[in-house]
Design an enzyme around this catalytic site. Structure first.
Site, short mmCIF file in Angstrom:
data_model
loop_
_atom_site.label_atom_id
_atom_site.label_comp_id
_atom_site.label_asym_id
_atom_site.label_seq_id
_atom_site.Cartn_x
_atom_site.Cartn_y
_atom_site.Cartn_z
N ASP A 170 95.67 84.83 87.82
CA ASP A 170 96.49 84.58 89.01
C ASP A 170 96.77 85.90 89.74
OD1 ASP A 170 96.69 81.81 88.37
OD2 ASP A 170 98.18 82.34 86.85
N HIS A 175 101.23 78.93 84.52
CA HIS A 175 99.84 78.91 84.96
C HIS A 175 99.37 77.47 85.15
CE1 HIS A 175 95.70 80.09 85.55
NE2 HIS A 175 95.33 79.26 84.59
C1 LMR Z 1 91.94 78.67 86.42
O1 LMR Z 1 93.04 79.00 86.90
O2 LMR Z 1 90.88 78.81 87.04
C2 LMR Z 1 91.90 78.10 85.03
O3 LMR Z 1 93.19 77.82 84.59
C3 LMR Z 1 91.00 76.94 84.89
C4 LMR Z 1 91.44 75.71 85.67
O4 LMR Z 1 91.29 74.59 85.14
O5 LMR Z 1 91.90 75.83 86.79
#
Ligand code: LMR
Length: 314
Positions: free
Chosen positions: A150, A176
Site C-alpha cells: 500500500d 490491508h
Molecule cells: C493486493 O493488495 O494486491 C493484495 O492484497 C492482493 C489482493 O487480493 O488484492
C-alpha cells in the site's frame, strides 16, 4: 541471517525468492518451503544465480526442516482472489493454512520475526497472534501483517502525478483491505484539495482489485507484492543487524486506542517493533476515512480471533 519463505512456489513466493536470492546480504541462508513438489526445483533453479546466498528447497506436509534456525519468516502461502471476490472471501481457504504454518513457526522458531502476506491480512494476523499465544510464545513486536505494498502504491501514484517529487513519503494506516487502507497523502509537500485527497485514497484502496481485474482470473498482485515484501524483509534484516532508525509500515498489535491491530509507521530493532511512531497530522478527509473504517477493521480482527479460539478449543 536465515530467511524462510512459506509458500515459495506460488505466484508471490517465486519472484520474492528470486529477489531475496539477489539482494539478501552475503552469507545469508534462504529456505524455500511449499507443499508443491516443484519447490526443490525452484531452489535448484535459483541456486544457479551467482550470489553468496545459500538457497535450499523443502516440500512435503511439514515445514519444520525449513524453519529450523529461522530469523525471519515471510508467509505468502494460500490462495489469491479472482475478479468479483473481496479479500475477506479468502478467509475460509486461508485461515487453516495460516494456523498450521504459524503453529510450526511457534514450535520451531519462536523468536523469528514473522511477516504475513496471506489475505485477508486483517484477520490472518490476529489468527497468528492467537496461535502463538496458545503456544506461550507470542511477542507482538515480532508479528507483522505486510502493508508495504500500500505504501509502495501510494508512492508510485504520487510519482506519476508529480514530476518534481523524487522520493515521496506517504504513510498508510489502518489495515490491508478495501476501505481499511488509508493513505495519508496530506504528508506529501504538494497541496491536494479535499476532492483530490478522496480520489487518491480511493485509488489506493482499489489498487489490489485493479490488478485482480486486469489479470482476469489469473490471480492478484504478485510482482509488486514480491517487491514490497523484499523491501520490508530487507528492513527487518538491517534492523536485526543492529542498524538504527529503520522506519517501516506494517499491520501490528498495539499503538491504536480503537483497534487491537492497526497498520502504522514504526521504528524497527533487532527484536522487531522498537517504537510505534505518531502519524499526525491527519487531514480531516483522512480522519473521516479512518473513523469510517474502524468498525470494518474491528469486525475483521474479531473474525480472526473467534476462528482461532474455536479451532484451538477443539
Ligand atoms: C493486493 O493488495 O494486491 C493484495 O492484497 C492482493 C489482493 O487480493 O488484492
Amino acid at each position: 541471517m536465515k530467511v524462510v519463505v512459506l509458500g515459495a512456489a506460488g505466484g508471490i513466493g517465486q519472484p520474492l525468492s528470486l529477489l531475496l536470492k539477489m539482494q539478501l546480504p552475503a552469507g545469508s541462508e534462504l529456505a524455500l518451503y511449499d507443499p508443491a513438489p516443484m519447490t526443490r526445483g525452484v531452489a535448484v533453479d535459483l541456486s544457479h544465480i551467482p550470489s553468496r546466498v545459500q538457497v535450499a528447497g523443502f516440500t512435503g506436509r511439514d515445514p519444520s526442516a525449513a524453519l529450523a534456525g529461522a530469523d525471519i519468516v515471510l508467509i505468502p502461502a494460500g490462495i489469491a482472489r479472482k475478479p468479483g471476490m473481496e479479500r475477506s472471501d479468502l478467509f475460509k481457504f486461508n485461515a487453516g493454512i495460516i494456523m498450521d504454518l504459524v503453529q510450526h513457526c511457534g514450535r520451531v522458531c519462536p523468536k523469528a520475526l514473522i511477516a504475513i502476506i496471506t489475505n485477508p491480512v486483517n484477520s490472518m494476523v490476529p489468527i497468528a497472534a492467537e496461535v502463538l499465544t496458545q503456544l506461550g510464545v507470542y511477542d507482538p513486536r515480532r508479528l507483522f501483517g505486510l502493508t508495504s505494498l500500500d505504501v509502495a502504491r501510494s508512492e508510485s501514484f504520487c510519482l506519476d502525478m508529480n514530476r518534481e517529487v523524487d522520493a515521496p513519503v506517504v504513510p498508510v494506516v489502518g489495515g490491508h483491505s478495501g476501505l481499511t487502507i488509508v493513505p495519508l497523502f496530506s504528508h506529501v509537500a504538494e497541496h491536494y484539495t479535499d476532492e483530490q485527497l478522496r480520489a487518491l485514497i480511493a485509488r489506493v484502496q482499489q489498487a489490489g482489485t485493479e490488478v485482480v481485474e486486469a489479470k482476469a482470473g489469473a490471480g492478484s498482485a504478485t510482482l509488486a507484492m514480491a517487491y514490497a515484501a523484499l523491501r520490508f524483509c530487507l528492513s527487518l534484516v538491517r534492523a536485526k543487524q543492529g542498524e538504527a532508525d529503520i522506519r517501516e509500515y506494517a499491520y501490528i498489535e498495539g499503538g491504536h486506542p480503537q483497534a487491537r491491530f492497526f497498520s502504522q509507521p514504526m521504528l524497527l530493532g533487532p527484536d522487531g517493533v522498537a517504537q510505534v511512531l505518531d502519524y499526525s497530522p491527519v487531514h480531516s478527509v483522512e480522519q473521516a476515512a479512518i473513523d469510517g473504517m474502524l468498525p470494518t477493521l474491528n469486525q475483521e480482527i474479531q473474525q480472526g480471533i473467534d476462528y482461532a479460539r474455536n479451532v484451538l478449543q477443539d
